[in-house]
Design an enzyme around this catalytic site. Structure first.
Site, short mmCIF file in Angstrom:
data_model
loop_
_atom_site.label_atom_id
_atom_site.label_comp_id
_atom_site.label_asym_id
_atom_site.label_seq_id
_atom_site.Cartn_x
_atom_site.Cartn_y
_atom_site.Cartn_z
N GLU A 281 0.81 -1.21 0.00
CA GLU A 281 0.00 0.00 0.00
C GLU A 281 0.85 1.27 0.00
O GLU A 281 0.65 2.18 0.80
CB GLU A 281 -0.97 0.00 1.19
N ASP A 360 -8.75 -8.80 3.66
CA ASP A 360 -8.46 -7.76 4.63
C ASP A 360 -9.52 -7.71 5.73
O ASP A 360 -10.32 -6.78 5.78
CB ASP A 360 -8.39 -6.40 3.90
N GLU A 388 -12.53 -2.67 12.16
CA GLU A 388 -12.54 -1.83 10.97
C GLU A 388 -13.72 -2.14 10.04
O GLU A 388 -14.47 -1.25 9.65
CB GLU A 388 -11.22 -1.99 10.21
C1 GCU Z 1 -6.13 -2.18 5.87
C2 GCU Z 1 -6.44 -0.87 6.54
C3 GCU Z 1 -5.27 0.06 6.50
C4 GCU Z 1 -4.02 -0.65 7.04
C5 GCU Z 1 -3.79 -1.94 6.28
C6 GCU Z 1 -2.66 -2.78 6.83
O1 GCU Z 1 -6.04 -1.99 4.50
O2 GCU Z 1 -7.55 -0.28 5.94
O3 GCU Z 1 -5.59 1.17 7.29
O4 GCU Z 1 -2.92 0.16 6.93
O5 GCU Z 1 -4.94 -2.73 6.35
O6 GCU Z 1 -2.95 -3.80 7.44
O7 GCU Z 1 -1.49 -2.45 6.68
#
Ligand code: GCU
Length: 672
Positions: A281, A360, A388
């Site tokens: 990400e 996720d 979440e």
């Molecule tokens: C999810 C979450 C993010 C987090 C990511 C992770 O995508 O929405 O906020 O950073 O998981 O586990 O790194």
């Protein structure tokens, strides 16, 4: 400082003090370590809070009326039979002749755990003359991950702000200690205190700007048997020095990490290690330099190994720049595709941290196939205690039943390779493995936003200690130590116990997941992520819904599982029905095992989900006056928000599929 409550360490006052407790006036403990001091303190606190008895520490020649905290020896062995406690295990027993209660372990940390266990036992079951409790924790690393940012906010935090940071400053106060007590009371032995997304400012946590304060937190943690870990930025050498890359094979980069790590250990000799989110990400990582995750993780592992530290490397790596038109790229495949081929290549102090499912943290996912794919690699299983995608601590969703399913899942890497056997080290005989949970805590007075979300935090830790405990046992235990009144305990138990199923009913059906508002991830938006770069999830059209992940027609994901799972998931008839739409595109008129069509199942479950919230609210109304008004009101307020949310989900999802399919509800209910 925000006021804070004591959660499950609230220790309600007992109405009757048993005879054997009345005779106890001292606590004896030979060790003077910080952990032992805290064990003694915990005895004093519990005796006072539960029974109103002030007791003192006495020397070891006192022979009766004591709670004795000690290192396990032959004398204890006579009582313990064939059991021997390890460093974090304990034996607890009562010697009637002199009215002593003994808590013995191979280390002070085990004694401290034993003390917490003793009082939990006394509150819940009382004591019998032949009391004998023998327990060793089953999972070696029992870790909490904070996603706290130094600005003071918490990524995916639903219970206020961070209690570690405010406005880029580190907070150390009474709450830090209370937190360590809470975690230690349920056997947590490792905590990372900053977000896996390490921004520029948190990169500096490993420098002199913050290290002396990090050490103070570490000292508090250590005195409760907990090691402190930090999330690090893989690109730290670039952020903090004039090196212009972070290639793990670059000597300058390695030298930079060696120096930085040596300095951390100089200040914090008991430092646990690093948690790394790399190439994920948008985070930096070894891919930029054409290096593998093994090369990246091993570089750090070699640097930290001389100090006994570990590197926890996350497997949450996927292409988040997908084209939704592309039906072959499948986010679910990514973890396995990226890591399975590296099995056996990691240093022995590297641990791969794998989210429970391949996506996720949705309300229903299959277990990640990586657990069955890695046979020569240390593994941490990652759960998300923070809700979440599961109601954000507004909606009640007791997650322990879901976690149990994951732990019990047999990967069939061997006949006995259940997830719990893998992460406990039993399967492959390794000691560096465990479970990590993304925490749901914040600086709200009750710690977890919704009072009942504390059951998830508690349950997570209890499962780490003993994955054999049932969801029911854990819920009962938590309700019993949190609330005093029997009706409150009973109703709270009944409210939470099936709440995961309720949540699943009114949100997305049969393993689809998502359908949430983008970014916030709360509330319904069926197409919220549908035509999106992060992945595509439900593919609903006028005939049906579901993602085809078969080898024959779909993304080929099913082949990542060992047999018999690969074949079971490949075929519609043998796919567990709760995951039907995760694996197969299915027509609305497909008939499920209940005899209902898929579309009718969607309608019915959504209406049922809303009805179940109304039942929960009625149960809570019954306890008005039996719990503190403040607690009553704040729970009641969240339950009403949950009802609103569930109704919204029900209406939106049912309407969406009614419009899409054109098939009416058999029962003629209002669908807009
Ligand atoms: C999810 C979450 C993010 C987090 C990511 C992770 O995508 O929405 O906020 O950073 O998981 O586990 O790194």
């Amino acid at each position: 400082m925000n006021e804070f409550e004591k959660c499950w360490l609230n220790y309600n006052r007992a109405d009757i003090v048993p005879e054997y407790i009345k005779q106890i006036d001292t606590v004896i403990c030979e060790s003077n370590s910080h952990i032992a001091e805290n064990a003694v303190n915990e005895v004093c606190i519990a005796m006072k809070d539960i029974y109103g008895i002030e007791i003192n520490r006495a020397s070891s020649d006192k022979t009766n009326g004591s709670i004795i905290l000690k290192i396990f020896d032959e004398n204890d062995q006579k009582y313990a039979g064939t059991f021997t406690p390890d460093k974090e295990g304990y034996v607890i027993y009562f010697v009637k002749e002199n009215n002593n209660i003994i808590v013995a372990s191979a280390s002070d940390a085990g004694v401290l755990y034993g003390v917490f266990r003793l009082f939990r036992e006394l509150i819940i079951h009382g004591m019998s003359e032949d009391m004998l409790i023998c327990e060793n924790p089953q999972i070696p690393f029992r870790m909490i991950n904070h996603w706290d940012n130094m600005a003071g906010d918490i990524e995916r935090g639903y219970s206020g702000n961070s209690f570690f940071y405010d406005d880029y400053k580190i907070i150390i106060d009474d709450r830090t200690k209370m937190y360590a007590r809470l975690m230690s009371s349920v056997g947590i032995n490792a905590i990372t205190i900053n977000n896996v997304n390490v921004h520029k400012i948190e990169t500096e946590l490993i420098t002199d700007t913050y290290l002396s304060e990090v050490k103070q937190i570490s000292d508090i943690f250590n005195s409760y048997g907990i090691k402190l870990y930090l999330s690090i930025n893989f690109a730290a050498p670039m952020e903090l020095s004039d090196i212009d890359n972070c290639d793990p094979l670059n000597e300058d980069v390695v030298a930079w990490w060696e120096k930085a790590t040596a300095h951390i250990y100089e200040i914090i000799p008991n430092f646990g290690g690093f948690l790394v989110k790399a190439d994920s990400e948008g985070r930096p990582g070894p891919f930029t330099y054409g290096r593998t995750h093994a090369e990246g993780a091993n570089m750090l592992a070699r640097v930290i190994k001389p100090y006994g530290g570990i590197v926890v490397w996350r497997c949450f790596v996927y292409n988040c720049r997908q084209d939704w038109r592309d039906r072959k790229t499948d986010r679910a495949r990514a973890g396995y595709d990226n890591f399975a081929g590296l099995d056996g290549q990691f240093e022995d102090n590297v641990i791969l941290q794998i989210k429970n499912g391949p996506m996720d943290f949705q309300i229903r996912e299959p277990v990640s196939p990586l657990f069955g794919g890695l046979k020569a690699t240390n593994i941490f299983l990652e759960f998300q205690i923070a809700q979440e995608y599961t109601g954000q601590q507004i909606d009640i969703c007791y997650l322990v039943p879901m976690w149990k399913e994951v732990l019990d899942f047999n990967t069939y890497a061997t006949e006995t390779a259940t997830v719990k056997n893998i992460v406990s080290g039993k399967e492959y005989g390794n000691a560096v493995c465990g479970i990590a949970g993304v925490t749901n805590t914040g600086n709200d007075s009750n710690w977890t936003g919704h009072d009942f979300s504390a059951a998830n935090l508690y349950g997570f830790a209890r499962l780490c200690f003993n994955p054999e405990l049932s969801s029911e046992e854990i819920a009962k235990e938590w309700a019993a130590i949190t609330y005093k009144d029997d009706l409150v305990r009973k109703n709270v138990y009944e409210i939470i116990i099936d709440s995961r199923s309720t949540y699943e009913k009114y949100t997305s059906p049969l393993g689809i997941g998502w359908m949430v508002n983008p970014n916030s991830h709360y509330g319904p938006f069926v197409d919220g992520y549908e035509y999106d770069r992060w992945g595509t999830y439900h593919r609903a059209d006028r005939n049906g819904i579901g993602q085809d992940r078969t080898v024959k027609y779909g993304t080929g994901y099913t082949a990542q599982y060992n047999e018999p799972w690969a074949t079971r998931y490949e075929n519609v008839e043998t796919t567990p029905e709760e995951l039907l739409l995760f694996f197969h595109y299915t027509k609305y008129d497909y008939v499920l095992s209940t005899g209902k069509t898929l579309i009718q199942h969607i309608y019915d479950t959504h209406f049922e989900g809303v009805d179940e919230i109304n039942v929960m609210i009625d149960k809570w109304k019954e306890v008005k006056g039996l719990v503190d008004d403040k607690i009553y009101e704040r729970v009641y307020e969240r339950m009403n928000r949950q009802l609103y949310n569930a109704t919204e989900w029900c209406d939106r999802v049912n309407t969406y599929f009614y419009r899409m399919s054109g098939i009416s509800d058999e029962k003629g209910r209002t669908i807009y």
